[in-house]
Scaffold this motif. Structure first.
Motif, PDB file in Angstrom:
ATOM      1  N   ARG A 115      25.843  -2.415   1.027  1.00 32.68           N
ATOM      2  CA  ARG A 115      26.235  -2.404  -0.383  1.00 32.68           C
ATOM      3  C   ARG A 115      27.737  -2.162  -0.525  1.00 32.68           C
ATOM      4  O   ARG A 115      28.368  -2.689  -1.436  1.00 32.68           O
ATOM      5  CB  ARG A 115      25.445  -1.321  -1.111  1.00 32.68           C
ATOM      6  CG  ARG A 115      25.747  -1.216  -2.590  1.00 32.68           C
ATOM      7  CD  ARG A 115      24.703  -0.400  -3.335  1.00 32.68           C
ATOM      8  NE  ARG A 115      24.323   0.822  -2.645  1.00 32.68           N
ATOM      9  CZ  ARG A 115      24.050   1.971  -3.270  1.00 32.68           C
ATOM     10  NH1 ARG A 115      24.146   2.036  -4.585  1.00 32.68           N
ATOM     11  NH2 ARG A 115      23.686   3.034  -2.594  1.00 32.68           N
ATOM     12  N   TYR A 116      28.302  -1.340   0.368  1.00 28.47           N
ATOM     13  CA  TYR A 116      29.728  -1.028   0.301  1.00 28.47           C
ATOM     14  C   TYR A 116      30.432  -1.632   1.510  1.00 28.47           C
ATOM     15  O   TYR A 116      29.952  -1.536   2.642  1.00 28.47           O
ATOM     16  CB  TYR A 116      29.942   0.484   0.269  1.00 28.47           C
ATOM     17  CG  TYR A 116      29.285   1.160  -0.915  1.00 28.47           C
ATOM     18  CD1 TYR A 116      29.820   1.031  -2.191  1.00 28.47           C
ATOM     19  CD2 TYR A 116      28.126   1.911  -0.751  1.00 28.47           C
ATOM     20  CE1 TYR A 116      29.219   1.644  -3.281  1.00 28.47           C
ATOM     21  CE2 TYR A 116      27.511   2.525  -1.836  1.00 28.47           C
ATOM     22  CZ  TYR A 116      28.068   2.389  -3.095  1.00 28.47           C
ATOM     23  OH  TYR A 116      27.467   2.990  -4.172  1.00 28.47           O
ATOM     24  N   SER A 117      31.582  -2.247   1.274  1.00 33.44           N
ATOM     25  CA  SER A 117      32.343  -2.888   2.344  1.00 33.44           C
ATOM     26  C   SER A 117      32.962  -1.853   3.268  1.00 33.44           C
ATOM     27  O   SER A 117      32.939  -0.646   3.001  1.00 33.44           O
ATOM     28  CB  SER A 117      33.443  -3.769   1.744  1.00 33.44           C
ATOM     29  OG  SER A 117      34.414  -2.964   1.084  1.00 33.44           O
ATOM     30  N   ALA A 123      38.001   4.519   2.251  1.00 30.29           N
ATOM     31  CA  ALA A 123      38.700   4.763   0.989  1.00 30.29           C
ATOM     32  C   ALA A 123      37.822   5.452  -0.037  1.00 30.29           C
ATOM     33  O   ALA A 123      38.326   6.109  -0.943  1.00 30.29           O
ATOM     34  CB  ALA A 123      39.219   3.439   0.420  1.00 30.29           C
ATOM     35  N   GLY A 124      36.509   5.324   0.117  1.00 30.74           N
ATOM     36  CA  GLY A 124      35.598   5.942  -0.833  1.00 30.74           C
ATOM     37  C   GLY A 124      35.702   7.455  -0.875  1.00 30.74           C
ATOM     38  O   GLY A 124      35.308   8.081  -1.868  1.00 30.74           O
ATOM     39  N   TRP A 125      36.238   8.063   0.172  1.00 29.15           N
ATOM     40  CA  TRP A 125      36.414   9.514   0.199  1.00 29.15           C
ATOM     41  C   TRP A 125      37.683   9.950  -0.525  1.00 29.15           C
ATOM     42  O   TRP A 125      37.808  11.119  -0.893  1.00 29.15           O
ATOM     43  CB  TRP A 125      36.489  10.014   1.642  1.00 29.15           C
ATOM     44  CG  TRP A 125      35.249   9.778   2.417  1.00 29.15           C
ATOM     45  CD1 TRP A 125      34.905   8.644   3.108  1.00 29.15           C
ATOM     46  CD2 TRP A 125      34.162  10.689   2.589  1.00 29.15           C
ATOM     47  NE1 TRP A 125      33.679   8.805   3.691  1.00 29.15           N
ATOM     48  CE2 TRP A 125      33.199  10.044   3.399  1.00 29.15           C
ATOM     49  CE3 TRP A 125      33.924  11.986   2.149  1.00 29.15           C
ATOM     50  CZ2 TRP A 125      32.009  10.660   3.767  1.00 29.15           C
ATOM     51  CZ3 TRP A 125      32.740  12.609   2.519  1.00 29.15           C
ATOM     52  CH2 TRP A 125      31.792  11.942   3.311  1.00 29.15           C
ATOM     53  N   LEU A 126      38.629   9.014  -0.732  1.00 26.13           N
ATOM     54  CA  LEU A 126      39.958   9.380  -1.214  1.00 26.13           C
ATOM     55  C   LEU A 126      40.245   8.928  -2.640  1.00 26.13           C
ATOM     56  O   LEU A 126      41.012   9.585  -3.341  1.00 26.13           O
ATOM     57  CB  LEU A 126      41.026   8.785  -0.275  1.00 26.13           C
ATOM     58  CG  LEU A 126      40.932   9.191   1.205  1.00 26.13           C
ATOM     59  CD1 LEU A 126      41.956   8.421   2.020  1.00 26.13           C
ATOM     60  CD2 LEU A 126      41.119  10.685   1.366  1.00 26.13           C
ATOM     61  N   LEU A 132      33.196  10.330  -6.048  1.00 20.81           N
ATOM     62  CA  LEU A 132      32.131  11.171  -6.576  1.00 20.81           C
ATOM     63  C   LEU A 132      30.746  10.666  -6.190  1.00 20.81           C
ATOM     64  O   LEU A 132      29.765  11.401  -6.310  1.00 20.81           O
ATOM     65  CB  LEU A 132      32.230  11.264  -8.109  1.00 20.81           C
ATOM     66  CG  LEU A 132      33.521  11.872  -8.667  1.00 20.81           C
ATOM     67  CD1 LEU A 132      33.460  11.901 -10.184  1.00 20.81           C
ATOM     68  CD2 LEU A 132      33.747  13.270  -8.104  1.00 20.81           C
ATOM     69  N   TRP A 133      30.648   9.421  -5.720  1.00 21.12           N
ATOM     70  CA  TRP A 133      29.318   8.911  -5.367  1.00 21.12           C
ATOM     71  C   TRP A 133      29.284   7.966  -4.157  1.00 21.12           C
ATOM     72  O   TRP A 133      28.263   7.872  -3.482  1.00 21.12           O
ATOM     73  CB  TRP A 133      28.687   8.200  -6.567  1.00 21.12           C
ATOM     74  CG  TRP A 133      29.237   6.836  -6.866  1.00 21.12           C
ATOM     75  CD1 TRP A 133      28.859   5.645  -6.294  1.00 21.12           C
ATOM     76  CD2 TRP A 133      30.285   6.518  -7.784  1.00 21.12           C
ATOM     77  NE1 TRP A 133      29.599   4.618  -6.813  1.00 21.12           N
ATOM     78  CE2 TRP A 133      30.475   5.109  -7.732  1.00 21.12           C
ATOM     79  CE3 TRP A 133      31.062   7.276  -8.663  1.00 21.12           C
ATOM     80  CZ2 TRP A 133      31.426   4.456  -8.516  1.00 21.12           C
ATOM     81  CZ3 TRP A 133      31.999   6.619  -9.458  1.00 21.12           C
ATOM     82  CH2 TRP A 133      32.174   5.236  -9.379  1.00 21.12           C
ATOM     83  N   ILE A 134      30.390   7.279  -3.853  1.00 25.21           N
ATOM     84  CA  ILE A 134      30.331   6.269  -2.797  1.00 25.21           C
ATOM     85  C   ILE A 134      29.999   6.842  -1.425  1.00 25.21           C
ATOM     86  O   ILE A 134      29.137   6.300  -0.716  1.00 25.21           O
ATOM     87  CB  ILE A 134      31.641   5.454  -2.763  1.00 25.21           C
ATOM     88  CG1 ILE A 134      31.679   4.505  -3.962  1.00 25.21           C
ATOM     89  CG2 ILE A 134      31.765   4.670  -1.457  1.00 25.21           C
ATOM     90  CD1 ILE A 134      32.905   3.626  -4.023  1.00 25.21           C
TER      91      ILE A 134
END
Length: 237
Positions: A115-117, A123-126, A132-134
């Motif tokens: 679902r996520y590249s 980058a989802g952590w930053l 907040l959810w990735i």
């Protein structure tokens, strides 16, 4: 005249190789344990600062660019903070190594596009709001694709809740204050610092259970032999 010669059928494409998960999971567990332990030491130093009390000369940052000399206890807290930053960096590196491996294996097992590249894996952590959810979604998807039909471990939601508390408290893993400002807060608002520290330590502890649960789910479905198309996929080591 050549009817007896049969055209060879193309062989099935070899199954993608699974990435190792057991070894990197141990590294992730060790990194989380180290980070939690260092953060506990930091909390102890904050308690020591509060018990000792603020010097008569006031906080380290006197305002208008003036800083008074640090006490030995305040100076040692700077050292503890530096060690904590290094421990958090090590933890982040090994945790992302583990997450990348289990995510790639989950993609092979499910034969579905994530679902996520790859960009969002890091980058989802930053990136604000997205963080907040990735990251939770990446881990939840890896578990679901590795163990379809199984319930998401409770540890995932507990870990994520504690992580968000530490993240949003302003004094956790991504606090905006410098070390001298945190020292000043230890003298006046110790409970806020300790609440944030407790959330970070709790996130580190429950993170260990997350790593173990997701890794176990993947290995459980890999041990022996799992079919991928027409080719067997053997357990990741």
């Amino acid at each position: 005249m050549n009817d007896h010669i049969s055209t060879p059928t193309p062989s099935a494409a070899p199954a993608p190789a699974l990435r190792p998960v057991r070894g990197v999971a141990r590294l992730a567990v060790a990194g989380l344990a180290l980070s939690g332990a260092v953060w506990a030491v930091r909390a102890v130093w904050e308690i020591r600062l509060a018990v000792t009390g603020e010097p008569a000369s006031g906080p380290p940052d006197q305002g208008e660019g003036v800083h008074r000399p640090l006490t030995s206890l305040e100076d040692s807290y700077h050292l503890v903070g530096t060690v904590g930053g290094v421990a958090a960096l090590i933890c982040a590196i090994v945790f992302l190594m583990w997450l990348g491996n289990v995510r790639d294996n989950a993609r092979i097992l499910s034969r579905r596009k994530p679902r996520y590249s790859d960009f969002w894996l890091y980058a989802g952590w930053l990136i604000p709001i997205a963080n907040l959810w990735i990251p939770r979604g990446v881990i939840a998807d890896a578990h679901q694709d590795s163990a379809p039909g199984e319930r998401l471990p409770v540890a995932v939601n507990v870990w994520w809740g504690l992580w968000l508390i530490g993240l949003l408290s302003g004094v956790g893993l991504m606090y905006g204050d410098d070390t001298d400002e945190i020292i000043a807060r230890a003298y006046t608002d110790l409970w806020m610092l300790l609440a944030s520290d407790a959330a970070v330590i709790g996130a580190a502890v429950t993170g260990i259970f997350v790593v173990r649960a997701v890794t176990a789910a993947q290995v459980r479905h890999l041990d022996g032999s799992v079919r991928y198309g027409d080719s067997p996929i053997h357990a990741a080591q």
